[in-house]
Design an enzyme around this catalytic site. Sequence first.
Site, short mmCIF file in Angstrom:
data_model
loop_
_atom_site.label_atom_id
_atom_site.label_comp_id
_atom_site.label_asym_id
_atom_site.label_seq_id
_atom_site.Cartn_x
_atom_site.Cartn_y
_atom_site.Cartn_z
N HIS A 193 50.03 42.26 44.68
CA HIS A 193 49.57 41.08 45.40
C HIS A 193 50.80 40.31 45.83
O HIS A 193 51.80 40.24 45.10
CB HIS A 193 48.68 40.23 44.48
CG HIS A 193 48.16 38.97 45.10
ND1 HIS A 193 47.72 38.91 46.41
CD2 HIS A 193 47.99 37.71 44.60
CE1 HIS A 193 47.30 37.69 46.68
NE2 HIS A 193 47.46 36.93 45.60
N GLY A 214 40.72 47.30 38.64
CA GLY A 214 41.39 48.40 37.97
C GLY A 214 40.46 49.42 37.34
O GLY A 214 40.70 50.63 37.44
#
Length: 333
Positions: free
Chosen positions: A108, A134
């Site tokens: 990110h 995830g």
Amino acid sequence: MAKMYYDGDADSSLIEGKTIGIVGYGSQGHAHALNLHDSGLNVIVGLHEDSNSRSKVKNDGLEVASVAEVAKNSDVIMMLCPDTTQPEVYKDSIEPHLLPGKTLMFAHGFNIHYKTIVPPDSVDVSMVAPKAPGHRMREVFTNGSGVPGLLAIHQNASGKAHDLGLAYAKGIGCSRAGVLVTTFEEETETDLFGEQAVLCGGVSALVKAAFEVLTEDGGYAPESAYFEVMHELKLIVDLFYKGGMEYMRYSVSDTAEFGDYTRGPKVIDEHVKSNMREVLAQIKDGTFAREWIAENDEGRPTFNRLREENAGHPIEKVGKELRGMMSFLNDSD
């Protein structure tokens, strides 16, 4: 159309001889580390000494060390601890070991874009951002597929940052589905806007407002309101996910479709779009980032208050009771 990269575009040899340090072992960290390991790559997980995740890493068959040790011994360092802790972790444990030729990676762009982390010019700085949580990323990988991902290059000191980033994306399975090239700026700002305006903030506010109108103004039972504005939302989102708005409208009744066309714009009107523009402007000019950084520096007083207030909303109470009757929800975890 933006260019998409797939397995055949990635040169795995660029990363096969390198040591990859994964900093953090949460939702994204465990998925990256395990997928890379299963792809035959050399992975070390970096955690602080008293982390509860150390035993999990060892049980998963991976090597674990302090973040400083990982930074010192890794060629590629992927930052997967929370955005709010990354600047301190970077300054204390990574920056002293970030020698020329190394690669610093992110999933990110927040800390690079808003300059809370400023790496030296002598290293590659890139981002590989899987577009899935995830646990989903890991599940799909073990089933032989992958989730789409984003690739961005902030610094290209080696001249090979793009190719190495693509090799990393292949290692975690993203190039099985497709990797889209973007920038740190675009990923950060669109990600924050999506979370705030639609995926988290917008949807939550819309659901709560609809629940309140049904129960307070309409006088309907909270249980009925919950089913209509919360429970059934998943059915519609699944249709969006599978085939977009057209498939959703094909799948629902003509009555629902007509209500979509004629009443949806009454709820989400130009006033809402104006508010969205303000949200986007505060993302682009750094207002939100400064507010969030200050909130963490001050111990999160507003965050904690809002978390407590929202947990006590009536829709949460009735929802908890109704979900307790739905044994099938546990079957889908």
